[in-house]
Design an enzyme around this catalytic site. Structure first.
Site, PDB file in Angstrom:
ATOM      1  N   GLY A  23     -16.038  10.600  -7.483  1.00 10.07           N
ATOM      2  CA  GLY A  23     -17.049   9.702  -6.944  1.00 10.07           C
ATOM      3  C   GLY A  23     -18.115  10.449  -6.182  1.00 10.07           C
ATOM      4  N   SER A  24     -19.171   9.723  -5.820  1.00  6.45           N
ATOM      5  CA  SER A  24     -20.304  10.300  -5.092  1.00  6.45           C
ATOM      6  C   SER A  24     -20.556   9.494  -3.834  1.00  6.45           C
ATOM      7  CB  SER A  24     -21.560  10.297  -5.959  1.00  6.45           C
ATOM      8  OG  SER A  24     -21.369  11.061  -7.134  1.00  6.45           O
ATOM      9  N   GLY A  25     -21.097  10.163  -2.836  1.00  2.00           N
ATOM     10  CA  GLY A  25     -21.445   9.508  -1.584  1.00  2.00           C
ATOM     11  C   GLY A  25     -22.720  10.084  -1.026  1.00  2.00           C
ATOM     12  N   GLY A  26     -23.033   9.674   0.205  1.00  2.00           N
ATOM     13  CA  GLY A  26     -24.280  10.097   0.808  1.00  2.00           C
ATOM     14  C   GLY A  26     -24.330  11.567   1.143  1.00  2.00           C
ATOM     15  N   VAL A  30     -17.167  14.123  -4.781  1.00  3.25           N
ATOM     16  CA  VAL A  30     -15.739  14.388  -4.596  1.00  3.25           C
ATOM     17  C   VAL A  30     -15.089  14.553  -5.959  1.00  3.25           C
ATOM     18  CG1 VAL A  30     -13.580  13.578  -3.588  1.00  3.25           C
ATOM     19  CG2 VAL A  30     -15.754  13.041  -2.482  1.00  3.25           C
ATOM     20  N   LYS A  45     -14.499  17.980  -1.780  1.00  2.20           N
ATOM     21  CA  LYS A  45     -15.829  17.434  -1.525  1.00  2.20           C
ATOM     22  C   LYS A  45     -16.824  18.583  -1.509  1.00  2.20           C
ATOM     23  CE  LYS A  45     -16.827  13.793   0.725  1.00  2.20           C
ATOM     24  NZ  LYS A  45     -17.076  12.687   1.691  1.00  2.20           N
ATOM     25  N   ASP A 138     -18.344   7.458  12.133  1.00  2.00           N
ATOM     26  CA  ASP A 138     -18.713   6.707  10.934  1.00  2.00           C
ATOM     27  C   ASP A 138     -17.519   5.875  10.461  1.00  2.00           C
ATOM     28  OD1 ASP A 138     -20.355   5.777   8.936  1.00  2.00           O
ATOM     29  OD2 ASP A 138     -20.037   7.483   7.600  1.00  2.00           O
TER      30      ASP A 138
END
Length: 812
Positions: A23-26, A30, A45, A138
């Site tokens: 997956g991808s995040g800000g 990962v 990551k 966060d």
């Protein structure tokens, strides 16, 4: 390649080989990857280079991320490694299978039982981080993972802070998932760009709790700017107005957590968690009012400190009994004596009544100088040495490590441990100097029996430890024979660096979680690289592999042979090393099925160290497996005498009673354990087994259901749940749970014997024996209990079962 592009399977980043994109995040992407050095899967990551492009930011990131990596907690996703490879920053984390809390909520309120189970786990992890001075910044439902067994894991610890430019960046405030956090979960002070502290996490934690209770996020609006305006100016709608069954006290708790001003909120996560525990006991009804499980209050004086009362990672409930004796079995025999200045109180010790002692973890004189592995290691050295002496019962490290709190009262700890005397010490480090001060106190009247101060070079830590053990033995009025004097002055290494690595290994082994076992193994191996003939480090390697097998982390065929080799190497170097005999006995019993050799090794270990409570407990289980229940109970009771507050040893007596078919007595023992700690998952699993054998299936199902979220990803709880379903006639639910176990066995080691037991309960003998054959081929440790465990009862009349007992060595 461009770091922001997706990496392909097979590509490598340092020692990590990419398997697939997760997956991808800000902040980055990962991947599922494999660490080629240890052969374990990790979540890797890879951070976007645009976020940490300048040298200053990158160095600060590496420094602070490594501080975050020091967090070790069952409800925090462990960071294995932080580094940089060819300009690519990476974080290798524990790989967790499950679903995000946000997806589990899916816009709907959670049931109260599930809500409290998850939120108390997150609170335990977050509270521990705050105690270490680390803030998440966060907290959100998309940073909390829930495993299929209900264990909560907090992700991305510290990343929101680590990637902020040093001077702040208010322009990023409107970016969802941006560098300062996610707007809908931010605290007001975050949104204003003001300095933050742990109360920021308390606010965001409150937002997540609100979302779990209502299915809504309190301040979310259509745009980020509108969300921040609502966050700063608009009060939230009280939970009691959105959910009819919400207790007013719960709504009030959230009102306080979501206060706009920091001073109006809870001032510590521990305080908020304590209130949540109270509300859980008032809100979540017992599964069966006729036979209620122990109340949540329990007996406060018998519980671990709040920061340690967390869901325990006990993968493989039955396998926990395999490895129970290996917890920190000692650091004895490392030292030699050269006296330093010692002060005495001036009167005779008058210690003829001292027959038991608790040696507490040493404390730093200055809090910021904490070195927990050294503090525990100093205590463990004395524990190991003195436990070899005749006539003195010494509480094991597993019993006293709970007293590491800097404010712990030594006499109160001594009273809890039911000992005659208690030893407390302080450590002060200054450059290469080390000062240790100690006091020996009589618990009954608080009298100081002896005090001492030791000053040495840090490289001469062995001198301090040896002098200390000699002086304490004298203060206890122990008459030493020649062999004991020789033992107290024996050392196994002169290499301080190897010794420190060994201490770190024992520290991580005692955490009792998967990643702790891997870290322990790594530190023991590093110690051996510096001192190849360090017998205790070889025994540590054996312990680590035994734990990895016993807790279902790796298959028995993979780990036990390595444990055997390491234990035998330790014994070639030092034939009188008791913990190496225990480690070898574990392999001989649970993997080699060499009953005579295992018993001889246990007896040898107890001859060398009769005060080893874990060895008594472990020997007791081996006797129970052979049906020698009177002897097994005697050993188990002696183990509890030596460690009277141990949950494992209290429940261990119940396990022997259970195998002896004394189910009502076993039930009473399990309930006693749960009064000591109502959050002890193993206790609920064990209680469920006793209830199953009494035909009280609904109560058993309730107990297994309670156990699962407290027990991580253990396959044993769902296996017993499936068996209880089958025996109660709920065959469809049994089959569904069994199918889940079989699917789980594709990605995680699941003992084939437990799957066989479910098929047996369903009446499917052919499938049961097919899985038992798999168990035999894989050297499943549970086959040790073929003759005595009730789960095999439906198969006993079949000739194939008799032949299997013969092959395992249980019949002539």
């Amino acid at each position: 390649m461009n770091a922001d592009e997706i990496w392909a399977p097979g590509e490598t980043v340092g020692p990590f080989q990419i398997h697939r994109h997760l997956g991808s995040g800000g902040v980055g992407d990962v991947y599922l990857a494999e660490d080629s050095r240890l052969g374990r899967r990790v979540a890797l990551k890879l951070l976007h280079r645009r976020l940490t492009g300048d040298h200053r930011s990158r160095q600060r990131f590496l420094l602070e991320a490594r501080l975050a990596a020091a967090l070790d907690h069952a409800n925090i996703c462990t960071i294995h490694e932080v580094g940089e490879e060819s300009g690519q920053l990476f974080i290798a984390m524990q790989f967790i299978e499950g679903e995000m809390l946000r997806d589990r909520i899916a816009g709907r309120p959670l049931e109260w039982s599930e809500l409290f189970s998850i939120v108390l786990q997150v609170a335990a992890g977050l509270s521990t981080a705050h105690e270490r001075g680390i803030i998440h910044r966060d907290i959100k439902s998309n940073n909390i993972m829930v495993t299929p067994r209900g264990q909560a894991k907090l992700l991305d610890f510290g990343l929101a802070r680590l990637l902020i430019p040093a001077e702040g960046a208010s322009a990023d405030l409107t970016r969802t998932g941006g560098l300062l956090g996610t707007p809908a979960y931010m605290s007001p002070e975050q949104a204003r760009g003001e300095p933050t502290d742990h109360r920021t996490d308390i606010f965001s934690f409150g937002v997540v709790l609100y979302e779990m209770a209502t299915g809504r996020i309190p301040f979310r609006r259509e745009t980020a700017a509108d969300t921040i305006h609502a966050l700063l100016q608009t009060p939230h709608t009280p939970v009691i107005q959105l959910r009819e069954d919400a207790p007013p006290a719960f709504s009030e708790l959230l009102d306080r957590a979501l206060a706009k001003r920091t001073g109006d909120r809870y001032q510590s996560l521990a305080e908020m968690a304590a209130r949540l525990r109270d509300l859980e006991s008032q809100t979540v009804a017992p599964a069966n009012p006729a036979r209620t499980l122990p109340a949540a209050e329990g007996h406060p004086t018998l519980l671990d400190p709040p920061a340690q009362r967390q869901p325990r990672r006990r993968v493989g409930r039955r396998r926990a009994i395999i490895t129970g004796t290996l917890l920190l079995l000692g650091l004895a025999g490392l030292l030699v004596f050269r006296p330093g200045p010692v002060s005495a109180p001036g009167q005779p010790p008058a210690t003829t009544s001292i027959r038991s002692i608790a040696i507490l973890p040493f404390k730093p004189l200055v809090e910021k100088d904490r070195d927990e592995s050294l503090e525990l290691g100093m205590a463990d050295t004395l524990i190991s040495r003195l436990s070899y002496l005749d006539g003195i019962d010494v509480r094991p490290l597993t019993a006293v490590r709970r007293y590491a709190d800097l404010e712990q009262d030594a006499l109160a700890a001594g009273r809890e441990q039911r000992v005659d005397a208690v030893l407390e010490g302080q450590i002060q480090k200054s450059l290469d100097k080390l000062r240790v001060t100690v006091r020996l106190l009589r618990v009954g009247d608080g009298r100081q029996l002896w005090a001492g101060r030791f000053d040495e070079e840090f490289s001469d830590i062995f001198v301090i430890q040896d002098s200390l053990s000699q002086k304490v033995a004298e203060a206890l009025a122990v008459e030493l024979n020649d062999a004991e004097r020789e033992f107290l002055s024996r050392r196994q290494t002169n290499n301080v660096e190897a010794y420190q690595l060994y201490l770190l290994g024992r520290f991580h082994l005692g955490r009792n979680v998967d990643d702790g076992f891997w870290k322990a193994l790594d530190h023991f191996q590093q110690a051996l690289a510096r001192e190849p003939d360090f017998a205790k480090a070889h025994a540590g390697v054996a312990d680590a592999y035994n734990f990895l097998c016993g807790f279902n982390v790796i298959p028995p065929r993979e780990g036990f042979p390595k444990a055997r080799e390491a234990a035998r190497t330790a014994l070639r170097i030092d034939p009188n090393l008791a913990e190496a005999h225990v480690a070898l006995a574990t392999v001989q019993l649970f993997h080699d099925w060499d009953w005579a050799a295992a018993e001889a090794a246990f007896e040898r270990a107890l001859l060398l160290n009769p005060g080893d409570s874990d060895a008594h407990r472990r020997y007791g289980f081996s006797l129970a497996a052979l049906g020698r229940f009177d002897e097994a109970l005697a050993e188990s009771q002696r183990a509890l005498e030596l460690d009277p507050l141990s949950l494992d040893k209290t429940v261990g007596i119940g396990e022997v009673l259970y195998l002896a078919r004394r189910f009502d007595e076993a039930e009473a023992q399990y309930r006693k354990t749960l009064q000591m700690d109502p959050h002890f998952g193993f206790g609920y699993w064990a209680l469920g087994r006793a209830l199953t054998e009494q035909g009280r299936h609904d109560e058993a199902i309730a107990a297994f259901t309670r156990a699962m979220p407290l027990s991580g990803s253990s396959p044993d709880e769902p296996a017993e749940l499936a068996r209880a379903y089958a025996l109660s006639g709920r065959r469809e639910e049994a089959r569904e749970t069994l199918d889940g176990l079989i699917r789980l066995s594709d990605t995680q080691y699941v003992a084939p014997a437990v799957i066989a037991s479910v098929f047996a309960a369903l009446g499917d003998r052919e499938e049961a024996f097919r899985w038992l054959e798999t168990a035999y081929a894989e050297r499943d440790s549970l086959l040790v209990f073929l003759q005595v465990d009730p789960m095999f009862d439906p198969l006993r009349s079949d000739p194939r079962f008799t032949r299997l007992e013969e092959r395992v060595g249980l019949r002539d």
